[in-house]
Design an enzyme around this catalytic site. Sequence first.
Site, PDB file in Angstrom:
ATOM      1  N   CYS A   1      40.958  27.983 -18.274  1.00  0.00           N
ATOM      2  CA  CYS A   1      42.390  27.753 -18.543  1.00  0.00           C
ATOM      3  C   CYS A   1      42.601  26.593 -19.510  1.00  0.00           C
ATOM      4  O   CYS A   1      43.559  26.589 -20.273  1.00  0.00           O
ATOM      5  CB  CYS A   1      43.163  27.561 -17.240  1.00  0.00           C
ATOM      6  SG  CYS A   1      42.515  26.237 -16.233  1.00  0.00           S
TER       7      CYS A   1
ATOM      8  N   CYS B   1      21.243  14.011  -3.756  1.00  0.00           N
ATOM      9  CA  CYS B   1      20.112  13.090  -3.597  1.00  0.00           C
ATOM     10  C   CYS B   1      19.508  12.677  -4.927  1.00  0.00           C
ATOM     11  O   CYS B   1      18.962  11.604  -5.075  1.00  0.00           O
ATOM     12  CB  CYS B   1      19.015  13.722  -2.745  1.00  0.00           C
ATOM     13  SG  CYS B   1      19.323  13.547  -0.987  1.00  0.00           S
TER      14      CYS B   1
ATOM     15  N   ILE C   1      26.039  34.038 -12.425  1.00  0.00           N
ATOM     16  CA  ILE C   1      25.041  34.108 -11.356  1.00  0.00           C
ATOM     17  C   ILE C   1      25.604  34.886 -10.172  1.00  0.00           C
ATOM     18  O   ILE C   1      24.913  35.667  -9.534  1.00  0.00           O
ATOM     19  CB  ILE C   1      24.623  32.687 -10.889  1.00  0.00           C
ATOM     20  CG1 ILE C   1      24.018  31.903 -12.050  1.00  0.00           C
ATOM     21  CG2 ILE C   1      23.624  32.755  -9.740  1.00  0.00           C
ATOM     22  CD1 ILE C   1      23.640  30.474 -11.691  1.00  0.00           C
TER      23      ILE C   1
ATOM     24  N   ARG D   1      30.488  22.183  -6.457  1.00  0.00           N
ATOM     25  CA  ARG D   1      29.115  22.128  -5.934  1.00  0.00           C
ATOM     26  C   ARG D   1      28.986  20.999  -4.928  1.00  0.00           C
ATOM     27  O   ARG D   1      28.415  21.158  -3.861  1.00  0.00           O
ATOM     28  CB  ARG D   1      28.143  21.834  -7.075  1.00  0.00           C
ATOM     29  CG  ARG D   1      27.818  23.004  -7.921  1.00  0.00           C
ATOM     30  CD  ARG D   1      26.703  22.593  -8.883  1.00  0.00           C
ATOM     31  NE  ARG D   1      26.092  23.760  -9.459  1.00  0.00           N
ATOM     32  CZ  ARG D   1      26.262  24.135 -10.728  1.00  0.00           C
ATOM     33  NH1 ARG D   1      26.995  23.410 -11.533  1.00  0.00           N
ATOM     34  NH2 ARG D   1      25.687  25.226 -11.175  1.00  0.00           N
TER      35      ARG D   1
ATOM     36  N   ASN E   1      29.969  40.258 -21.727  1.00  0.00           N
ATOM     37  CA  ASN E   1      28.614  40.479 -22.230  1.00  0.00           C
ATOM     38  C   ASN E   1      27.532  39.958 -21.297  1.00  0.00           C
ATOM     39  O   ASN E   1      26.360  40.045 -21.580  1.00  0.00           O
ATOM     40  CB  ASN E   1      28.448  39.861 -23.624  1.00  0.00           C
ATOM     41  CG  ASN E   1      28.526  38.355 -23.573  1.00  0.00           C
ATOM     42  OD1 ASN E   1      28.929  37.779 -22.572  1.00  0.00           O
ATOM     43  ND2 ASN E   1      28.127  37.706 -24.645  1.00  0.00           N
TER      44      ASN E   1
ATOM     45  N   GLY F   1      30.798  34.636 -10.957  1.00  0.00           N
ATOM     46  CA  GLY F   1      30.636  34.668 -12.411  1.00  0.00           C
ATOM     47  C   GLY F   1      29.264  35.186 -12.780  1.00  0.00           C
ATOM     48  O   GLY F   1      28.790  36.155 -12.199  1.00  0.00           O
TER      49      GLY F   1
END
Lengths: 320, 609
Positions: free
Chosen positions: B179, B167, B34, B128, B64, B32
């Site tokens: 979605c 952490c 990044i 993540r 954009n 995406g």
Amino acid sequence: MAAQARMRNSRVLIINLGSVGTEITKNLVLSGIGSLTILDNHNLCKDDIGNQFFSNREQVGVNRAVAAKLRIQDMNPRVKLDVFQDEFTAKPDTFFKQFDLIVATELSASHITIINAITRKYEISLYVTGLHGLFGYIFVDLIEFDAQDEKLKSAVSTMLGPISANREIIEVTERVDEEQNKVKELITTRNKFKPFETLLAEASLEGKLTRRQIKRLSSALPLLLAMFHFDMDFTDLTESSLAEKAIKVCKQLKVSPETLKPEYMKQFVEQASIEFAPVAAVIGGAVAQDCINILGKRQSPLNNFVFFDGVTLDMQVLEL
Amino acid sequence: MIQFEKTASIEVLGAENYAKLRHTKVLLVGAGGIGCELLKNLVLMGFGEVHVVDLDTIDLSNLNRQFLFRQRDIRQPKATTAVKAVQHISNSTLIAYQCNIQDTEKFPLSWFSQFALFFNALDNLEARRYVNQIAQLLHKPLIESGTAGFDGYIQPIIPGETECFDCTTKETPKTFPVCTIRSTPSQPVHCIVWAKNFLFPQLFSTSTTASANEDLGTDDPLEIERIRQETNELRELQEYIKSGDESRIPTIIEKLYTHDIEKLLAIENLWRTRQKPVPLGRFDLTDAVNPDFNAVWSLQEQLDCLANATKKLMKRQATEDQIDFDKDDVDSLEFVAAAANIRAHVFHLPIKSIFDIKQIAGNIIPAIATTNAIIAGLSSLASLRVLNLMKGFPVKSPKELNMAFTARASNIPTHRYLSNPVLASPNSRCPVCSVPRGVIKISGKALSSTKLQDLIEAIRQKYHYPGEVSVVDKSTQRLLADIDFDDLLEKSLLDLKIRSGVLLMIADERDDVVEIRAGSEFYIQEDSKNCASHPFLLPEMKVKMVKSEVEPPQESLENGLDETTTNVAQSSDVLIIDEDESGSKRKLEESELPPNKKAKHTEELVLLD
């Protein structure tokens, strides 16, 4: 939105389309500026293929701006795009009058001085940026710029008057935000800038950083400044000539020459004017973000020198 | 094709390190905002091999800022499109997957072990955390990154040496999967995001003008037809707006709330567990406008408001060319509020006042392209340090490495553009990296012949759990065994669906002693080759004794330990398998990740890419 409308009417010139020039172009074109002009007299060489994503291998030998034009336009068909294959010094001064903002990259100190004289003459905003391997700088000259920032009012009202070497608060108005039931202050800060030549001759950190901050300063700052004292091709750049100039810079900045780390000096000598893609991404992102800000919203701009150390990821904005 | 080496990389890294880089294989999770920037950087630097994983397809609203994507790429997979878009500058091997990174069948642990380094360029906490756990399990470095508006950060994670993702508490902005916004809204805010970030720009501020000789990137006639149709539908609505013909407004409303909803209803699997939306159906419009922005309006008032706002915006478009949403621009606010409320009505969600919607819409932080570019640049530089490839700057210890935040994110003094603290040591209370973990290798045959009891006994003996232990399948949050629940012990692993990719969590259950054996985690990996002589192999690792504490002490704010995740066994929802006689189901909570209690911007809603 007023900011968006200002963006769409803005006219920007980019000088040189190397790695950092490409990054800035990408970011500005995505943001929807009105018109972009690119001035580049270099032909695409095979080294550029590692740095340029608007052109491809088959275009080696073609002018960089010409080679990139199709891909830039494809990214945003609304931007009015012009490319010129001249060196900027070949253009008459009046050519520059049409622009609101100029971003110059890959220039020597003497060329920066020339373009800066032009931007001062026609009151054009100027951003200059350059990379040396893992390191890079941004120089900003907006001449004078009144920024407006809004913040929540604290117990003490913001006072008028100078707040740093180059900045002064000239107006504070209060506004009650009925939606959030909070009082906000709209602070107008007058930013003063100095020409590149003056900065180079007078830059000092005295009274601008704490002793601790000065002690921990990255070698990148004095070395980036020292690099301006060599000619365009860095013909007589050696570790000893760099050390000599860097020590002078340290004295002028009022930082200890012990700041200069040998591994940094070595790096600068070996990588003078090399544009490395990830460093270009960071610097190009920061330049474009500030350009978009001053063209649209007018929040506090970068004032007036930014250095980036790609080893430690240290990046500071200093009023030199 | 002519091949070029990346000369800037050779200069900066040195020939020797550059050669290593050319043989380095890395994983990029996310293509995406990044991810696109990172992929470009990695390719320009000359990484040998980059694998890109992204589940999503490209949406109009991505264009954009995700600079590798064009209008013609809408609805195409992000990963493959991004890889295609950098081919012209690449001398790397690039492999794309349109897949969920958490799919253990597609991506077993062994697949992850081929990489030297992982990059997280993700928009959600769950993925993540997952990659962080895999990195911990395999002892692979991970570079974590994220942005929200002008804020952004990167954090290199060296397992065992530096802090892991879990952490410390991260500011976890609320993000919504595309979605949910486009097809299955379940909260009023989903409808507001749809109206503000999808519908409004689509009608008033995005150009669909394609250049005449547009290269669609394919020769497949069906594919070309699909792209054309896609573009045409979009253009059709814009044409209605541009025409300035007010009589077309009912057609627009009909398309948005009747035809598009009917299309969604046709996708049956969306509605198995959800309440079906009801298409708007017949409606009339009047000129009456309710001026009270604090009131919750009726459906009729919403429709009138939408039609009225559309009329005004249509007129403005003739002179303004492009109109952007601004909460202080009454026409755009009325349009978005009414459009969101009618959608909420269709999906049986609560209707909000215009005033409330103004608040919510104003707090949606847009993703900013320049922040993504800066963060991706920092992430790429950090990777060179982590891999120790920077000539002249050798890394002696991972604790010399820096993380970086943009200044606003960490409220540091104004002269800093970035704050760059060195990496901290792992948090000894971290629910993830303080837990000893390893891989249990097991043969396919043994999965059906081994009883749960046998596996538990082997674990107890090897790691010295003297008393009762509890066993939870962390992947599905099932309790498999504990002191009061032994019904499943005689079942085979296969019957219990314990197979490759399952993460078992073991905890010492004794509550009458001062010191207990620490909890441990085991990833199950089917590996018949290495398990020829033994049915399964337990990993070599030590599990320490720890103080028995029922309640972990409160952490100071600075220390920032998320107490909701401190004791995973307590906070995770535990669901007993619904087995015949054991019967009773006890589901504790919705399996929602714990919200960050200390998040500063709890009011802010972030639409990440």
